[in-house]
Write a protein that holds these residues in place. Structure first.
Motif, PDB file in Angstrom:
ATOM      1  N   UNK A  71       0.791  -1.045  -0.202  1.00  0.00           N
ATOM      2  CA  UNK A  71      -0.068   0.118   0.170  1.00  0.00           C
ATOM      3  C   UNK A  71       0.808   1.285   0.076  1.00  0.00           C
ATOM      4  N   UNK A  72       0.651   2.130  -0.723  1.00  0.00           N
ATOM      5  CA  UNK A  72       1.092   3.512  -0.747  1.00  0.00           C
ATOM      6  C   UNK A  72       1.975   3.559  -2.074  1.00  0.00           C
ATOM      7  N   UNK A  73       2.514   2.514  -2.627  1.00  0.00           N
ATOM      8  CA  UNK A  73       3.295   2.623  -3.839  1.00  0.00           C
ATOM      9  C   UNK A  73       2.485   3.312  -4.864  1.00  0.00           C
ATOM     10  N   UNK A  74       2.999   3.861  -6.091  1.00  0.00           N
ATOM     11  CA  UNK A  74       2.312   4.246  -7.186  1.00  0.00           C
ATOM     12  C   UNK A  74       1.761   3.172  -7.946  1.00  0.00           C
ATOM     13  N   UNK A  80      -5.497   0.000  -7.843  1.00  0.00           N
ATOM     14  CA  UNK A  80      -6.588   0.219  -6.901  1.00  0.00           C
ATOM     15  C   UNK A  80      -7.724   1.266  -7.872  1.00  0.00           C
ATOM     16  N   UNK A  81      -7.088   2.240  -8.391  1.00  0.00           N
ATOM     17  CA  UNK A  81      -7.801   3.271  -9.152  1.00  0.00           C
ATOM     18  C   UNK A  81      -8.761   2.424 -10.248  1.00  0.00           C
ATOM     19  N   UNK A  89     -15.411  -2.879  -5.692  1.00  0.00           N
ATOM     20  CA  UNK A  89     -15.056  -2.554  -4.303  1.00  0.00           C
ATOM     21  C   UNK A  89     -13.824  -2.746  -3.779  1.00  0.00           C
ATOM     22  N   UNK A  90     -13.099  -2.028  -3.404  1.00  0.00           N
ATOM     23  CA  UNK A  90     -11.512  -2.329  -2.793  1.00  0.00           C
ATOM     24  C   UNK A  90     -11.640  -1.738  -1.421  1.00  0.00           C
ATOM     25  N   UNK A  91     -11.615  -2.837  -0.382  1.00  0.00           N
ATOM     26  CA  UNK A  91     -11.485  -2.217   1.007  1.00  0.00           C
ATOM     27  C   UNK A  91      -9.901  -2.318   1.617  1.00  0.00           C
ATOM     28  N   UNK A  92      -9.362  -1.108   1.661  1.00  0.00           N
ATOM     29  CA  UNK A  92      -7.807  -0.933   1.979  1.00  0.00           C
ATOM     30  C   UNK A  92      -7.084  -1.647   1.108  1.00  0.00           C
ATOM     31  N   UNK A  93      -6.760  -2.682   1.233  1.00  0.00           N
ATOM     32  CA  UNK A  93      -5.670  -3.209   0.160  1.00  0.00           C
ATOM     33  C   UNK A  93      -6.026  -4.638  -0.186  1.00  0.00           C
TER      34      UNK A  93
END
Length: 106
Positions: A71-74, A80-81, A89-93
């Motif tokens: 999570x957090x990486x480009x 995710x986008x 639906x994406x819940x967190x990771x």
DNA sequence: ATTGTGACCCTTC
DNA sequence: TGAAGGGCCACAA
């Protein structure tokens, strides 16, 4: 052993059939492509895809439903986008299992 | 030939 | 749910 050239071909072809709104895992993809046990190689193949590829690489997640990136990486955000844009639906990771390949009615 | 490295997976606590 | 351990397979050094 296995011919990596046709493995990648088989994977591409299989991935092309994965409908919008559905996701699958590396292992499943390998299996459906006819190469059970080749999950890691599938990962290596996707890793080599050009960033502007038409293939829906973002619809491939880990078997437990989590995104393959930290999570957090480009890369993570990008995937995710793309998923959200398809209504997944994406819940967190992670993503709910009901999105996994049985897009068919439940 | 050996070793380390992954966009991995499964069974068992 | 989540961590641990072991299995998996091609590839590069």
């Amino acid at each position: 052993m296995a011919n990596m050239a046709q493995l990648s071909t088989a994977v591409y072809q299989q991935l092309r059939t994965l409908p919008t709104g559905c996701v699958t895992s590396y292992g499943q993809l390998a299996l459906q492509a006819g190469y059970p046990g080749y999950a890691r190689q599938v990962g290596a193949i996707l890793r080599g895809l050009p960033h502007d590829s038409d293939l829906p690489w973002h619809r491939v997640l880990r078997a437990d439903g989590r995104l393959p990136f930290t999570a957090g990486t480009t890369e993570f955000d990008e995937q995710k986008i793309r998923l959200l844009k398809e209504g997944i639906q994406v819940d967190g990771d992670r993503v709910s299992r009901r999105y996994f390949r049985s897009c068919a009615v439940s």
